[in-house]
Design an enzyme around this catalytic site. Structure first.
Site, short mmCIF file in Angstrom:
data_model
loop_
_atom_site.label_atom_id
_atom_site.label_comp_id
_atom_site.label_asym_id
_atom_site.label_seq_id
_atom_site.Cartn_x
_atom_site.Cartn_y
_atom_site.Cartn_z
CB THR A 113 28.44 -1.26 13.12
OG1 THR A 113 28.32 -0.59 11.76
CG2 THR A 113 28.91 -2.69 12.53
CG PHE A 133 30.11 -12.29 12.59
CD1 PHE A 133 29.72 -11.86 13.99
CD2 PHE A 133 29.31 -13.35 11.90
CE1 PHE A 133 28.71 -12.84 14.70
CE2 PHE A 133 28.50 -14.35 12.52
CZ PHE A 133 27.98 -13.70 13.80
CD GLN A 181 24.56 -11.43 4.62
OE1 GLN A 181 25.37 -12.39 4.80
NE2 GLN A 181 24.67 -10.39 3.94
CB ILE A 229 19.63 -12.26 13.85
CG1 ILE A 229 20.90 -11.90 14.84
CG2 ILE A 229 19.74 -13.46 12.83
CD1 ILE A 229 21.34 -13.10 15.49
CG ASP A 230 19.58 -5.97 14.03
OD1 ASP A 230 18.63 -5.80 13.34
OD2 ASP A 230 20.83 -5.88 13.56
CG HIS A 233 21.60 -15.45 8.26
ND1 HIS A 233 22.61 -14.50 8.10
CD2 HIS A 233 21.42 -16.22 7.19
CE1 HIS A 233 23.43 -15.03 7.00
NE2 HIS A 233 22.53 -16.06 6.53
CB THR A 239 27.07 -7.85 3.63
OG1 THR A 239 27.36 -8.99 3.47
CG2 THR A 239 26.86 -7.18 2.07
CB SER A 240 32.49 -9.24 4.72
OG SER A 240 31.73 -10.47 5.16
P1 NAD Z 1 30.56 -9.24 8.40
O1 NAD Z 1 30.73 -8.95 9.79
O2 NAD Z 1 31.14 -10.23 7.76
O3 NAD Z 1 30.84 -7.80 7.51
C1 NAD Z 1 30.24 -6.70 7.73
C2 NAD Z 1 30.60 -5.51 6.76
O4 NAD Z 1 30.12 -4.32 6.99
C3 NAD Z 1 32.11 -5.29 6.97
O5 NAD Z 1 32.98 -5.47 5.32
C4 NAD Z 1 32.29 -3.88 7.25
O6 NAD Z 1 33.53 -3.38 6.68
C5 NAD Z 1 31.08 -3.36 6.88
N1 NAD Z 1 30.49 -2.27 7.80
C6 NAD Z 1 30.53 -2.56 9.21
N2 NAD Z 1 30.09 -1.12 9.68
C7 NAD Z 1 29.71 -0.42 8.74
C8 NAD Z 1 28.80 0.69 8.38
N3 NAD Z 1 28.32 1.37 9.30
N4 NAD Z 1 28.62 1.11 7.18
C9 NAD Z 1 29.08 0.53 6.10
N5 NAD Z 1 29.82 -0.74 6.19
C10 NAD Z 1 29.98 -1.06 7.47
O7 NAD Z 1 29.05 -9.39 8.38
P2 NAD Z 1 27.83 -9.98 7.45
O8 NAD Z 1 28.38 -10.04 5.82
O9 NAD Z 1 26.57 -9.33 7.58
O10 NAD Z 1 27.87 -11.45 7.75
C11 NAD Z 1 27.98 -11.91 9.01
C12 NAD Z 1 26.67 -12.75 9.43
O11 NAD Z 1 26.66 -12.23 11.13
C13 NAD Z 1 25.44 -12.56 9.03
O12 NAD Z 1 24.99 -13.83 8.72
C14 NAD Z 1 24.49 -12.21 10.35
O13 NAD Z 1 23.64 -13.03 10.36
C15 NAD Z 1 25.52 -12.14 11.35
N6 NAD Z 1 25.40 -11.17 12.39
C16 NAD Z 1 24.21 -10.23 12.43
C17 NAD Z 1 24.31 -8.98 13.27
C18 NAD Z 1 23.21 -8.36 13.39
O14 NAD Z 1 21.88 -8.86 13.46
N7 NAD Z 1 23.00 -7.17 13.68
C19 NAD Z 1 25.41 -8.70 14.12
C20 NAD Z 1 26.63 -9.53 13.74
C21 NAD Z 1 26.70 -10.62 12.65
#
Ligand code: NAD
Length: 260
Positions: free
Chosen positions: A28, A35, A104, A106-107, A122, A197-198
Site C-alpha cells: 500500500t 483488498f 500473497q 502478485i506485484d 498467488h 495481511t488480514s
Molecule cells: P487484505 O486487503 O485482506 O489485508 C491487508 C491488511 O494489511 C489489512 O489488515 C490492513 O490493515 C493492512 N495494511 C495495509 N497497509 C498496511 C501497511 N502499510 N502496513 C501495515 N499493514 C497494512 O490483504 P491480504 O491479506 O493480502 O489478502 C488479500 C489478497 O489480495 C491476497 O490474496 C493478494 O493476492 C491480493 N492482493 C494483492 C495485492 C498486491 O499484489 N499488491 C493487492 C491487493 C490484493
C-alpha cells in the site's frame, strides 16, 4: 525505540531462519491498494463484487468482463518497492541469515527490491501464459495502452488462444509445490514476521500452523485475529505501518545503536 521494536530488532539479530508471511499491506505504501482496508479495492468497487470479477468462473465465462476489471484494478503502472521491501532484501544479504518471503502479493515488488528467496503463493501479475499451449509471456503482453475502450483479449502469438495472467484467481488452487516449500520454511523458522495481511485468505492463513517453534511478530495497521492459527508461541503484535516499523529498524542499523 519502542519496546516491541527493540524486541523485533533483537529477534532479527538472533534468528538464522526467518520467514515472512506477507500480504497486500506490504505494497500500500507503494501505491497499490489492498483488498480489505477502508481505502481498499473491496470498498471502492463493492457494487461490482470484486471476488466474483477476479474469479476463475468470470475468466472462463466472460473473459472480456474479467480483463476489463483486471486491467483497471490490478494493473497499476509506475509502482516502485518501498522501505519494507528494501529492508527485507537487505536482510537476506546479511551473512548467516536465511530469509524466505512467503507472499500473497502478485506485484513482484519484493524481487524488484532485490529479494531472491520469494514464494509467490498467488502467482505474479508480471507473468502471463496461454490457456492452450502454455506459452509464457511477460507483462508487456498487457501494456495498458492497448486497452483504450473495450479491451480486446490478449492472444497467444503461437496458437491464437487467450493469454491469461499467471495469478491464482478466486476458486483456483494454489501450486502445491509452493505450499510445500512454505510449510518447510515455516517449520524450520525461529522467527516469523506476519505483515500487511488480514489473514482472511485461505490457505495462506493456515500456513501459520506450521510455524510451531517460531517467535511471531505481527505488523499490521489494523488488528488481526492470529490466535486461531498459532499455538503457545510468543506472539508480539505491532500495530502500525510496515514502512514506519522497517524504516525505524533501518535507521537503527545505520546509526549502529545498541538495543538492549
Ligand atoms: P487484505 O486487503 O485482506 O489485508 C491487508 C491488511 O494489511 C489489512 O489488515 C490492513 O490493515 C493492512 N495494511 C495495509 N497497509 C498496511 C501497511 N502499510 N502496513 C501495515 N499493514 C497494512 O490483504 P491480504 O491479506 O493480502 O489478502 C488479500 C489478497 O489480495 C491476497 O490474496 C493478494 O493476492 C491480493 N492482493 C494483492 C495485492 C498486491 O499484489 N499488491 C493487492 C491487493 C490484493
Amino acid at each position: 525505540m519502542d519496546k516491541k521494536l527493540i524486541a523485533l530488532k533483537n529477534a532479527l539479530d538472533k534468528a538464522t531462519n526467518i520467514a515472512v508471511l506477507g500480504g497486500a499491506g506490504f505494497s500500500t505504501e507503494s501505491g497499490i491498494p489492498d483488498f480489505r482496508s477502508r481505502d481498499g479495492i473491496y470498498n471502492k468497487y463493492k457494487d461490482m463484487n470484486p471476488e466474483a470479477m477476479l474469479s476463475a468462473e468470470t475468466l472462463r465465462n466472460n473473459p472480456e468482463l474479467f480483463f476489463d476489471f483486471y486491467v483497471d484494478v490490478m494493473i497499476i503502472e509506475g509502482i516502485k518497492p518501498n522501505t519494507a521491501h528494501y529492508f527485507l532484501a537487505e536482510l537476506e544479504k546479511k551473512p548467516g541469515k536465511h530469509v524466505t518471503i512467503i507472499t500473497q502479493n502478485i506485484d513482484g515488488l519484493h524481487q524488484e527490491a532485490g529479494s531472491r528467496n520469494v514464494i509467490e503463493l498467488h502467482g505474479s501479475a508480471k507473468r502471463y501464459y496461454c490457456v492452450n499451449c502454455k506459452e509464457k509471456y511477460d507483462d508487456r503482453k498487457m501494456d495498458k495502452s492497448q486497452f483504450a475502450g473495450k479491451p480486446p483479449l490478449p492472444r497467444c502469438d503461437k496458437c491464437g488462444f487467450m493469454v491469461r495472467p499467471d495469478v491464482v484467481l478466486f476458486n483456483e488452487s494454489l501450486d502445491s509445490r509452493n505450499l510445500e516449500r512454505s510449510r518447510a520454511e515455516l517449520e524450520k523458522a525461529e522467527l516469523v514476521i506476519v505483515g500487511g495481511t488480514s489473514l482472511a485468505v485461505y490457505p495462506a492463513n493456515m500456513l501459520l500452523m506450521y510455524a510451531r517453534k517460531a517467535d511471531i511478530f505481527v505488523i499490521n495497521k489494523e488488528p488481526v485475529n492470529i490466535s486461531r492459527f498459532v499455538g503457545d508461541q510468543n506472539v508480539t503484535v505491532i500495530q502500525g505501518s510496515l514502512g514506519k516499523v522497517f524504516g525505524e529498524l533501518m535507521d537503527q542499523g545505520k546509526s549502529g545503536t545498541q538495543s538492549n
